[in-house]
Design a protein around this motif. Structure first.
Motif, PDB file in Angstrom:
ATOM      1  N   UNK A  77       0.839  -1.210   0.000  1.00  0.00           N
ATOM      2  CA  UNK A  77       0.000   0.000   0.000  1.00  0.00           C
ATOM      3  C   UNK A  77       0.868   1.251   0.000  1.00  0.00           C
ATOM      4  N   UNK A  78       1.909   1.222   0.813  1.00  0.00           N
ATOM      5  CA  UNK A  78       2.785   2.390   0.938  1.00  0.00           C
ATOM      6  C   UNK A  78       3.545   2.673  -0.350  1.00  0.00           C
ATOM      7  N   UNK A  79       3.702   1.654  -1.181  1.00  0.00           N
ATOM      8  CA  UNK A  79       4.342   1.863  -2.484  1.00  0.00           C
ATOM      9  C   UNK A  79       3.282   2.319  -3.505  1.00  0.00           C
ATOM     10  N   UNK A  80       2.149   1.659  -3.504  1.00  0.00           N
ATOM     11  CA  UNK A  80       1.170   1.852  -4.576  1.00  0.00           C
ATOM     12  C   UNK A  80       0.384   3.159  -4.477  1.00  0.00           C
ATOM     13  N   UNK A  81      -0.007   3.535  -3.267  1.00  0.00           N
ATOM     14  CA  UNK A  81      -0.877   4.712  -3.122  1.00  0.00           C
ATOM     15  C   UNK A  81      -0.182   6.006  -3.578  1.00  0.00           C
ATOM     16  N   UNK A  82       1.075   6.245  -3.161  1.00  0.00           N
ATOM     17  CA  UNK A  82       1.749   7.457  -3.669  1.00  0.00           C
ATOM     18  C   UNK A  82       1.912   7.447  -5.185  1.00  0.00           C
ATOM     19  N   UNK A  83       1.839   6.254  -5.790  1.00  0.00           N
ATOM     20  CA  UNK A  83       1.948   6.174  -7.250  1.00  0.00           C
ATOM     21  C   UNK A  83       0.568   6.252  -7.922  1.00  0.00           C
ATOM     22  N   UNK A  84      -0.445   6.569  -7.129  1.00  0.00           N
ATOM     23  CA  UNK A  84      -1.757   6.881  -7.702  1.00  0.00           C
ATOM     24  C   UNK A  84      -2.788   5.772  -7.679  1.00  0.00           C
ATOM     25  N   UNK A  85      -2.465   4.631  -7.087  1.00  0.00           N
ATOM     26  CA  UNK A  85      -3.460   3.551  -7.045  1.00  0.00           C
ATOM     27  C   UNK A  85      -4.390   3.762  -5.837  1.00  0.00           C
ATOM     28  N   UNK A  86      -5.710   3.649  -6.018  1.00  0.00           N
ATOM     29  CA  UNK A  86      -6.611   3.782  -4.865  1.00  0.00           C
ATOM     30  C   UNK A  86      -6.307   2.711  -3.815  1.00  0.00           C
ATOM     31  N   UNK A  87      -6.384   3.086  -2.533  1.00  0.00           N
ATOM     32  CA  UNK A  87      -5.984   2.179  -1.445  1.00  0.00           C
ATOM     33  C   UNK A  87      -6.751   0.852  -1.469  1.00  0.00           C
ATOM     34  N   UNK A  88      -8.011   0.892  -1.858  1.00  0.00           N
ATOM     35  CA  UNK A  88      -8.817  -0.331  -1.868  1.00  0.00           C
ATOM     36  C   UNK A  88      -8.309  -1.375  -2.846  1.00  0.00           C
ATOM     37  N   UNK A  89      -7.486  -0.923  -3.800  1.00  0.00           N
ATOM     38  CA  UNK A  89      -6.980  -1.850  -4.819  1.00  0.00           C
ATOM     39  C   UNK A  89      -5.785  -2.681  -4.348  1.00  0.00           C
ATOM     40  N   UNK A  90      -5.368  -2.445  -3.128  1.00  0.00           N
ATOM     41  CA  UNK A  90      -4.270  -3.256  -2.573  1.00  0.00           C
ATOM     42  C   UNK A  90      -4.756  -3.876  -1.276  1.00  0.00           C
ATOM     43  N   UNK A  91      -4.844  -5.173  -1.239  1.00  0.00           N
ATOM     44  CA  UNK A  91      -5.226  -5.833   0.009  1.00  0.00           C
ATOM     45  C   UNK A  91      -4.596  -7.222   0.058  1.00  0.00           C
ATOM     46  N   UNK A  92      -4.717  -7.858   1.227  1.00  0.00           N
ATOM     47  CA  UNK A  92      -4.078  -9.157   1.408  1.00  0.00           C
ATOM     48  C   UNK A  92      -5.096 -10.263   1.638  1.00  0.00           C
ATOM     49  N   UNK A  93      -4.662 -11.491   1.391  1.00  0.00           N
ATOM     50  CA  UNK A  93      -5.571 -12.640   1.591  1.00  0.00           C
ATOM     51  C   UNK A  93      -5.924 -12.795   3.066  1.00  0.00           C
ATOM     52  N   UNK A  94      -5.086 -12.223   3.934  1.00  0.00           N
ATOM     53  CA  UNK A  94      -5.422 -12.107   5.360  1.00  0.00           C
ATOM     54  C   UNK A  94      -5.859 -13.413   5.998  1.00  0.00           C
ATOM     55  N   UNK A  95      -7.014 -13.353   6.662  1.00  0.00           N
ATOM     56  CA  UNK A  95      -7.493 -14.533   7.394  1.00  0.00           C
ATOM     57  C   UNK A  95      -8.630 -15.259   6.674  1.00  0.00           C
ATOM     58  N   UNK A  96      -8.705 -15.091   5.356  1.00  0.00           N
ATOM     59  CA  UNK A  96      -9.736 -15.856   4.621  1.00  0.00           C
ATOM     60  C   UNK A  96      -9.479 -17.353   4.821  1.00  0.00           C
ATOM     61  N   UNK A  97      -8.207 -17.737   4.765  1.00  0.00           N
ATOM     62  CA  UNK A  97      -7.847 -19.149   4.984  1.00  0.00           C
ATOM     63  C   UNK A  97      -8.115 -19.559   6.435  1.00  0.00           C
ATOM     64  N   UNK A  98      -7.728 -18.710   7.387  1.00  0.00           N
ATOM     65  CA  UNK A  98      -7.928 -19.034   8.814  1.00  0.00           C
ATOM     66  C   UNK A  98      -9.425 -19.151   9.127  1.00  0.00           C
ATOM     67  N   UNK A  99     -10.229 -18.260   8.543  1.00  0.00           N
ATOM     68  CA  UNK A  99     -11.677 -18.328   8.759  1.00  0.00           C
ATOM     69  C   UNK A  99     -12.221 -19.640   8.195  1.00  0.00           C
ATOM     70  N   UNK A 100     -11.668 -20.076   7.070  1.00  0.00           N
ATOM     71  CA  UNK A 100     -12.094 -21.339   6.474  1.00  0.00           C
ATOM     72  C   UNK A 100     -11.704 -22.511   7.388  1.00  0.00           C
ATOM     73  N   UNK A 101     -10.504 -22.424   7.964  1.00  0.00           N
ATOM     74  CA  UNK A 101     -10.075 -23.472   8.912  1.00  0.00           C
ATOM     75  C   UNK A 101     -10.995 -23.511  10.132  1.00  0.00           C
ATOM     76  N   UNK A 102     -11.344 -22.336  10.627  1.00  0.00           N
ATOM     77  CA  UNK A 102     -12.242 -22.199  11.781  1.00  0.00           C
ATOM     78  C   UNK A 102     -13.605 -22.831  11.447  1.00  0.00           C
ATOM     79  N   UNK A 103     -14.128 -22.480  10.311  1.00  0.00           N
ATOM     80  CA  UNK A 103     -15.439 -23.005   9.884  1.00  0.00           C
ATOM     81  C   UNK A 103     -15.382 -24.519   9.720  1.00  0.00           C
ATOM     82  N   UNK A 104     -14.273 -25.003   9.176  1.00  0.00           N
ATOM     83  CA  UNK A 104     -14.114 -26.456   8.995  1.00  0.00           C
ATOM     84  C   UNK A 104     -14.165 -27.174  10.337  1.00  0.00           C
ATOM     85  N   UNK A 105     -13.418 -26.637  11.314  1.00  0.00           N
ATOM     86  CA  UNK A 105     -13.369 -27.300  12.624  1.00  0.00           C
ATOM     87  C   UNK A 105     -14.727 -27.274  13.312  1.00  0.00           C
ATOM     88  N   UNK A 106     -15.432 -26.154  13.183  1.00  0.00           N
ATOM     89  CA  UNK A 106     -16.777 -26.075  13.788  1.00  0.00           C
ATOM     90  C   UNK A 106     -17.696 -27.090  13.105  1.00  0.00           C
TER      91      UNK A 106
END
Ligand code: NAD
Length: 319
Positions: free
Chosen positions: A134-163
């Motif tokens: 984000x710190x590289x892309x935003x000063x170069x003109x990319x909107x902040x929403x266009x940079x994000x990470x896979x984050x805890x999508x996998x962890x949430x899936x693991x959580x859901x699986x265990x439940x």
């Protein structure tokens, strides 16, 4: 001229275990018309592209090839999996310095090629590298929403699986999220966990089970330890993250406005410092289009704040 207005191009940068598992899932799910593969090791990218292409007659037409940064100029989405792999016993945060330079370089090169894609960061530590990107892309003109990470999508899936395994029900009906760091300080949000709209505690009671503190502690530990457990056995994790990335790609390319726990700029929300971490985000064609920061239970909010502090501290090493 050929009409390519329907085309959806995904670039995958880093064709190791994760990049190739993702590209394979992406091809099978036919979410893109064009898939371009890049790696520091060009021959590896070429080998993966050939291997995938040989399956196309059995899947359907798609343009799959090994390319260069110039090929990212018209990409709708760039998935970054380039970097070092997590070694047995190594924490994600230890990978920080090594991978921060790679992440910044990749983003700069894509933008220098004229691309304005959505960047989906995956390399660990994913939250810190999302901040770096984000710190590289935003000063170069990319909107902040266009940079994000896979984050805890996998962890949430693991959580859901265990439940789902505990209550013996279809995991697709289990709704539960993990917020915060994709890593040791992540937070399982029990207060909102439900099964097809029925509070989890209620479903468990009807199944003769108790949602007590010991149960919650053990399951949260199992979610947190999942990557270590897999790495200890097969050396790396790739398959489920490949599927998780496809789910996110589907939301972006299909402009689905899906609420997913991806890693985004969280500064100021829940009193968080200047970090990226996972919150429930509205994900569509523009990337992260909004954050649903609904109230949490006090202990969950405190744990989220702590997770933010852990990430903030770890990123200090980069200065
Ligand atoms: P890997 O070592 O198998 O592959 C990494 C690839 O990146 C290699 O092919 C390497 O040549 C390439 N690479 C390195 N520097 C590059 C550069 N500057 N440009 C282009 N390519 C470059 O590792 P892996 O198992 O595929 O894991 C990749 C990353 O994904 C790791 O950081 C890992 O921890 C992370 N990961 C994240 C999640 C998640 O949920 N976010 C899950 C699993 C793995």
């Amino acid at each position: 001229m050929e009409d390519r207005s329907y085309a959806k191009k995904v670039a995958v940068i880093g064709m190791g275990n994760v990049g190739s598992a993702f590209a394979y899932a992406l091809m099978l799910r036919r979410l893109a018309t064009d898939i371009v593969l890049l790696d520091l090791d060009q021959r590896r990218a070429e080998g993966e592209a050939l291997d995938l292409k040989h399956g196309l007659p059995l899947v359907g037409p798609m343009n799959v090839y090994a390319g260069a940064y110039a090929d990212c100029a018209d990409a709708d989405l760039v998935v970054v999996t380039a970097g070092a792999n997590q070694k047995p016993g190594q924490t994600r945060l230890e990978l920080l310095k090594q991978n921060a330079g790679i992440a910044a370089d990749v983003v700069r090169r894509v933008l220098a090629a004229g691309g304005r894609p959505v960047f989906l960061m995956t390399t660990n530590p994913v939250d810190v590298l999302t901040r770096v990107a984000l710190d590289v892309a935003v000063p170069l003109g990319l909107p902040a929403g266009r940079v994000f990470g896979s984050g805890t999508v996998l962890d949430s899936s693991r959580f859901r699986h265990l439940i789902s395994r505990t209550i013996g029900a279809d995991p697709r009906g289990v709704h539960a999220s993990v917020l915060g760091e994709h890593g040791d300080s992540e937070v399982c949000v029990w207060s909102r966990a439900n099964v097809s709209g029925i509070p989890l505690a209620e479903v468990m009671r009807l199944r003769g089970l108790d949602l007590d503190a010991a149960f919650m502690e053990q399951m949260a530990l199992d979610v947190r330890r999942a990557a270590y457990t897999i790495i200890d056995r097969k050396g790396y994790t790739a398959t489920a993250i490949g599927v998780a990335l496809c789910r996110i790609v589907e939301a972006v390319l299909g402009d689905q406005k899906s609420i997913l726990t991806v890693s985004t700029d969280a500064e100021g929300r829940y009193g968080l410092p200047r970090v990226c971490l996972s919150l429930p985000c509205l994900v569509g064609a523009e990337g992260v289009e909004g954050v649903i920061d609904a109230p949490l239970e006090p202990e969950e909010e405190a744990a989220l704040k702590k997770s933010g502090d852990v990430l903030f501290e770890s990123a200090k090493g980069l200065l």
